[in-house]
Design a protein around this motif. Structure first.
Motif, mmCIF file in Angstrom:
data_model
loop_
_atom_site.group_PDB
_atom_site.id
_atom_site.type_symbol
_atom_site.label_atom_id
_atom_site.label_comp_id
_atom_site.label_asym_id
_atom_site.label_seq_id
_atom_site.Cartn_x
_atom_site.Cartn_y
_atom_site.Cartn_z
ATOM 1 N N GLU A 1 0.815 -1.207 0.000
ATOM 2 C CA GLU A 1 0.000 0.000 0.000
ATOM 3 C C GLU A 1 0.850 1.259 0.000
ATOM 4 O OE1 GLU A 1 -3.266 0.457 2.512
ATOM 5 O OE2 GLU A 1 -4.075 -1.542 2.202
ATOM 6 N N GLY A 2 0.262 2.340 -0.532
ATOM 7 C CA GLY A 2 0.808 3.673 -0.374
ATOM 8 C C GLY A 2 1.990 4.009 -1.250
ATOM 9 N N PHE A 3 2.512 5.213 -0.995
ATOM 10 C CA PHE A 3 3.700 5.715 -1.665
ATOM 11 C C PHE A 3 4.938 5.371 -0.840
ATOM 12 C CE2 PHE A 3 0.570 8.151 -3.835
ATOM 13 C CZ PHE A 3 1.145 8.635 -5.004
ATOM 14 N N ILE A 4 6.057 5.186 -1.536
ATOM 15 C CA ILE A 4 7.348 4.958 -0.909
ATOM 16 C C ILE A 4 8.292 6.008 -1.465
ATOM 17 C CG2 ILE A 4 9.171 3.268 -0.475
ATOM 18 C CD1 ILE A 4 7.009 1.183 -1.608
ATOM 19 N N LYS A 5 9.073 6.637 -0.606
ATOM 20 C CA LYS A 5 9.919 7.755 -1.035
ATOM 21 C C LYS A 5 11.355 7.546 -0.576
ATOM 22 C CE LYS A 5 9.236 11.594 1.188
ATOM 23 N NZ LYS A 5 10.480 11.827 1.980
ATOM 24 N N VAL A 6 12.292 7.709 -1.512
ATOM 25 C CA VAL A 6 13.719 7.684 -1.191
ATOM 26 C C VAL A 6 14.321 8.981 -1.715
ATOM 27 C CG1 VAL A 6 15.948 6.558 -1.559
ATOM 28 C CG2 VAL A 6 13.883 5.169 -1.279
ATOM 29 N N THR A 7 14.899 9.761 -0.808
ATOM 30 C CA THR A 7 15.520 11.018 -1.215
ATOM 31 C C THR A 7 16.998 11.018 -0.850
ATOM 32 O OG1 THR A 7 14.851 12.045 0.873
ATOM 33 C CG2 THR A 7 13.411 12.393 -1.021
ATOM 34 N N GLY A 8 17.740 11.853 -1.545
ATOM 35 C CA GLY A 8 19.162 11.990 -1.266
ATOM 36 C C GLY A 8 19.760 13.050 -2.158
ATOM 37 N N GLU A 9 20.883 13.609 -1.727
ATOM 38 C CA GLU A 9 21.558 14.623 -2.523
ATOM 39 C C GLU A 9 22.003 14.048 -3.861
ATOM 40 O OE1 GLU A 9 22.158 17.688 -2.750
ATOM 41 O OE2 GLU A 9 21.443 18.431 -0.828
ATOM 42 N N VAL A 10 22.272 14.943 -4.791
ATOM 43 C CA VAL A 10 22.778 14.543 -6.100
ATOM 44 C C VAL A 10 24.031 13.693 -5.915
ATOM 45 C CG1 VAL A 10 23.745 15.396 -8.259
ATOM 46 C CG2 VAL A 10 21.857 16.622 -7.179
ATOM 47 N N GLY A 11 24.053 12.522 -6.581
ATOM 48 C CA GLY A 11 25.255 11.692 -6.563
ATOM 49 C C GLY A 11 25.375 10.722 -5.413
ATOM 50 N N THR A 12 24.332 10.601 -4.573
ATOM 51 C CA THR A 12 24.445 9.704 -3.411
ATOM 52 C C THR A 12 24.061 8.260 -3.733
ATOM 53 O OG1 THR A 12 22.256 10.515 -2.733
ATOM 54 C CG2 THR A 12 24.166 11.455 -1.619
ATOM 55 N N GLY A 13 23.624 7.971 -4.963
ATOM 56 C CA GLY A 13 23.383 6.583 -5.353
ATOM 57 C C GLY A 13 21.931 6.199 -5.529
ATOM 58 N N LYS A 14 21.044 7.160 -5.703
ATOM 59 C CA LYS A 14 19.614 6.855 -5.827
ATOM 60 C C LYS A 14 19.319 6.002 -7.068
ATOM 61 C CE LYS A 14 18.407 11.150 -5.870
ATOM 62 N NZ LYS A 14 19.782 11.719 -5.716
ATOM 63 N N THR A 15 19.904 6.385 -8.202
ATOM 64 C CA THR A 15 19.631 5.642 -9.439
ATOM 65 C C THR A 15 20.186 4.228 -9.361
ATOM 66 O OG1 THR A 15 19.602 7.682 -10.748
ATOM 67 C CG2 THR A 15 19.954 5.624 -11.940
ATOM 68 N N LEU A 16 21.342 4.068 -8.746
ATOM 69 C CA LEU A 16 21.916 2.723 -8.575
ATOM 70 C C LEU A 16 20.987 1.860 -7.728
ATOM 71 C CD1 LEU A 16 24.310 0.789 -9.013
ATOM 72 C CD2 LEU A 16 25.305 1.698 -6.906
ATOM 73 N N ILE A 17 20.470 2.403 -6.626
ATOM 74 C CA ILE A 17 19.543 1.660 -5.765
ATOM 75 C C ILE A 17 18.265 1.340 -6.530
ATOM 76 C CG2 ILE A 17 18.108 1.835 -3.691
ATOM 77 C CD1 ILE A 17 20.388 3.535 -2.485
ATOM 78 N N CYS A 18 17.807 2.302 -7.322
ATOM 79 C CA CYS A 18 16.610 2.086 -8.133
ATOM 80 C C CYS A 18 16.804 0.906 -9.078
ATOM 81 C CB CYS A 18 16.302 3.364 -8.912
ATOM 82 S SG CYS A 18 14.847 3.259 -9.977
ATOM 83 N N ARG A 19 17.933 0.876 -9.769
ATOM 84 C CA ARG A 19 18.196 -0.219 -10.707
ATOM 85 C C ARG A 19 18.391 -1.547 -9.983
ATOM 86 N NH1 ARG A 19 22.170 2.492 -15.336
ATOM 87 N NH2 ARG A 19 20.672 4.093 -15.988
ATOM 88 N N LYS A 20 19.019 -1.491 -8.823
ATOM 89 C CA LYS A 20 19.193 -2.709 -8.018
ATOM 90 C C LYS A 20 17.831 -3.261 -7.612
ATOM 91 C CE LYS A 20 21.888 -5.470 -5.447
ATOM 92 N NZ LYS A 20 22.818 -6.462 -6.038
ATOM 93 N N LEU A 21 16.942 -2.369 -7.205
ATOM 94 C CA LEU A 21 15.587 -2.783 -6.834
ATOM 95 C C LEU A 21 14.875 -3.428 -8.013
ATOM 96 C CD1 LEU A 21 13.135 -2.693 -4.828
ATOM 97 C CD2 LEU A 21 12.561 -0.491 -5.887
ATOM 98 N N LEU A 22 14.942 -2.795 -9.174
ATOM 99 C CA LEU A 22 14.260 -3.318 -10.364
ATOM 100 C C LEU A 22 14.800 -4.701 -10.747
ATOM 101 C CD1 LEU A 22 14.097 -0.094 -12.573
ATOM 102 C CD2 LEU A 22 12.289 -1.094 -11.165
ATOM 103 N N ASN A 23 16.108 -4.884 -10.607
ATOM 104 C CA ASN A 23 16.723 -6.167 -10.963
ATOM 105 C C ASN A 23 16.323 -7.290 -10.017
ATOM 106 O OD1 ASN A 23 18.021 -4.941 -13.076
ATOM 107 N ND2 ASN A 23 20.009 -4.807 -12.071
ATOM 108 N N GLU A 24 15.978 -6.915 -8.764
ATOM 109 C CA GLU A 24 15.726 -7.940 -7.753
ATOM 110 C C GLU A 24 14.245 -8.127 -7.422
ATOM 111 O OE1 GLU A 24 18.167 -7.033 -4.389
ATOM 112 O OE2 GLU A 24 20.037 -7.529 -5.439
ATOM 113 N N LEU A 25 13.360 -7.420 -8.115
ATOM 114 C CA LEU A 25 11.933 -7.608 -7.856
ATOM 115 C C LEU A 25 11.519 -9.041 -8.195
ATOM 116 C CD1 LEU A 25 10.212 -4.348 -9.169
ATOM 117 C CD2 LEU A 25 10.286 -5.158 -6.801
ATOM 118 N N PRO A 26 10.762 -9.710 -7.340
ATOM 119 C CA PRO A 26 10.292 -11.062 -7.642
ATOM 120 C C PRO A 26 9.398 -11.081 -8.884
ATOM 121 C CG PRO A 26 9.950 -10.508 -5.319
ATOM 122 C CD PRO A 26 10.329 -9.239 -6.013
ATOM 123 N N ASP A 27 9.214 -12.257 -9.439
ATOM 124 C CA ASP A 27 8.385 -12.404 -10.642
ATOM 125 C C ASP A 27 6.932 -12.027 -10.405
ATOM 126 O OD1 ASP A 27 10.586 -13.255 -12.044
ATOM 127 O OD2 ASP A 27 10.180 -15.391 -11.742
#
Length: 298
Positions: free
Chosen positions: A43-69
């Motif tokens: 349920e709901g919204f999930i939010k991850v914030t961080g300064e420019v360059g702290t690794g948000k896009t890397l975490i995003c891609r890691k999450l997408l790669n590891e989502l279950p089927d």
């Protein structure tokens, strides 16, 4: 470049987010854990914030790669979209044909039907937006309306927002309070500590195939930490430039001069004050004077 000189198979400090270089540092692991727990709640919204360059896009891609089927993901890397463009992008990510769509009402109906079909197949749908601070207010409101779609048991879609600190400022607006109240989980990425910076540099070099003596000794790692403020993207920029300078001199490791030059050459790096040199010089002169006085007394 310097790969052959240092025995590297790949460039260790490229700026493109590459999950092959993911390192289990505390802020990144904690962010992923929050995301995984939140997605399981359904349920709901999930939010991850961080300064420019702290690794948000890397975490995003890691999450997408590891989502279950069991998950179906709609990923929007560039969400600077008006509400109609946002709905069209979501529809395309969900495999909906949009060529004959004429208005937002029709498009919303098609999206809702597709979400119902996916839910009937036991799928959880998650909408992931990178750089979410760029979303116009009306598109943020359109996102909120997406989360109104539900069955009697659960919401049909979850939304994960990755954004810079400006996203928090946006959501603090009174006109976005309904969306703000629906954020059930959030995480704020912090910069790396000195020890984490040193470990991060060693890890990336090891992944790139380096097997020799340390290229960055503790003193140089400390300079990297100060110049980068613990921001991974800046660490990459500075370490890459320092390695280039070391290679240019034919040396086997990086020294103070290389890191300082890299910091001076990098616009967003925190410039290191030279006053500490005067402090060391004054201490040395004081000790030398004390030693001479002691010998005179003898």
């Amino acid at each position: 470049m310097y790969q052959q000189h240092f025995g590297l198979q790949t460039l260790p400090f490229a700026l493109t987010p590459n999950t092959g270089f993911f390192f289990g540092l505390a802020p990144h692991v904690e962010a992923l854990q929050v995301l995984q727990v939140a997605l399981q709640s359904g349920e709901g919204f999930i939010k991850v914030t961080g300064e420019v360059g702290t690794g948000k896009t890397l975490i995003c891609r890691k999450l997408l790669n590891e989502l279950p089927d069991s998950f179906v993901c709609a990923y929007l890397p560039n969400p600077y979209l008006n509400p109609m463009e946002l709905r069209l992008a979501v529809a395309e990510e969900l495999g909906i044909a949009t060529a004959d769509v004429h208005d937002q009402l029709q498009l919303t109906g098609l999206i809702q039907q597709q979400l119902l079909n996916l839910a009937a197949d036991g799928k959880q749908i998650v909408l992931v937006l990178d750089e979410a601070q760029a979303l116009p207010d009306e598109s943020l409101e359109a996102l909120r309306l997406f989360t109104n779609l539900e069955t009697e048991q659960r919401k049909l879609v979850q939304v994960v927002l990755f954004g810079q600190p400006e996203l928090d400022q946006r959501l603090a607006q009174d006109n976005l309070r309904q969306l703000r109240q629906r954020i059930t989980f959030s995480y704020q990425l912090r910069p790396l500590t000195l020890n984490e910076v040193a470990a991060y540099v060693r890890h990336r070099l090891a992944v790139s195939g380096y097997q020799g003596q340390p290229l960055f000794h503790p003193a140089e790692a400390k300079l990297l930490f100060k110049g980068s403020r613990g921001i991974p993207r800046l660490i990459n920029v500075l370490a890459h430039k320092a390695l280039m300078l070391s290679f240019g001199e034919g040396l086997s490791c990086v020294n103070h001069k290389h890191v300082r030059a890299a910091i001076k050459d990098t616009e967003d790096a925190s410039q290191i004050s030279q006053t500490w040199l005067w402090g060391l010089l004054l201490m040395a002169l004081t000790l030398a004077g004390g030693a001479m006085l002691w010998r005179g007394l003898l």
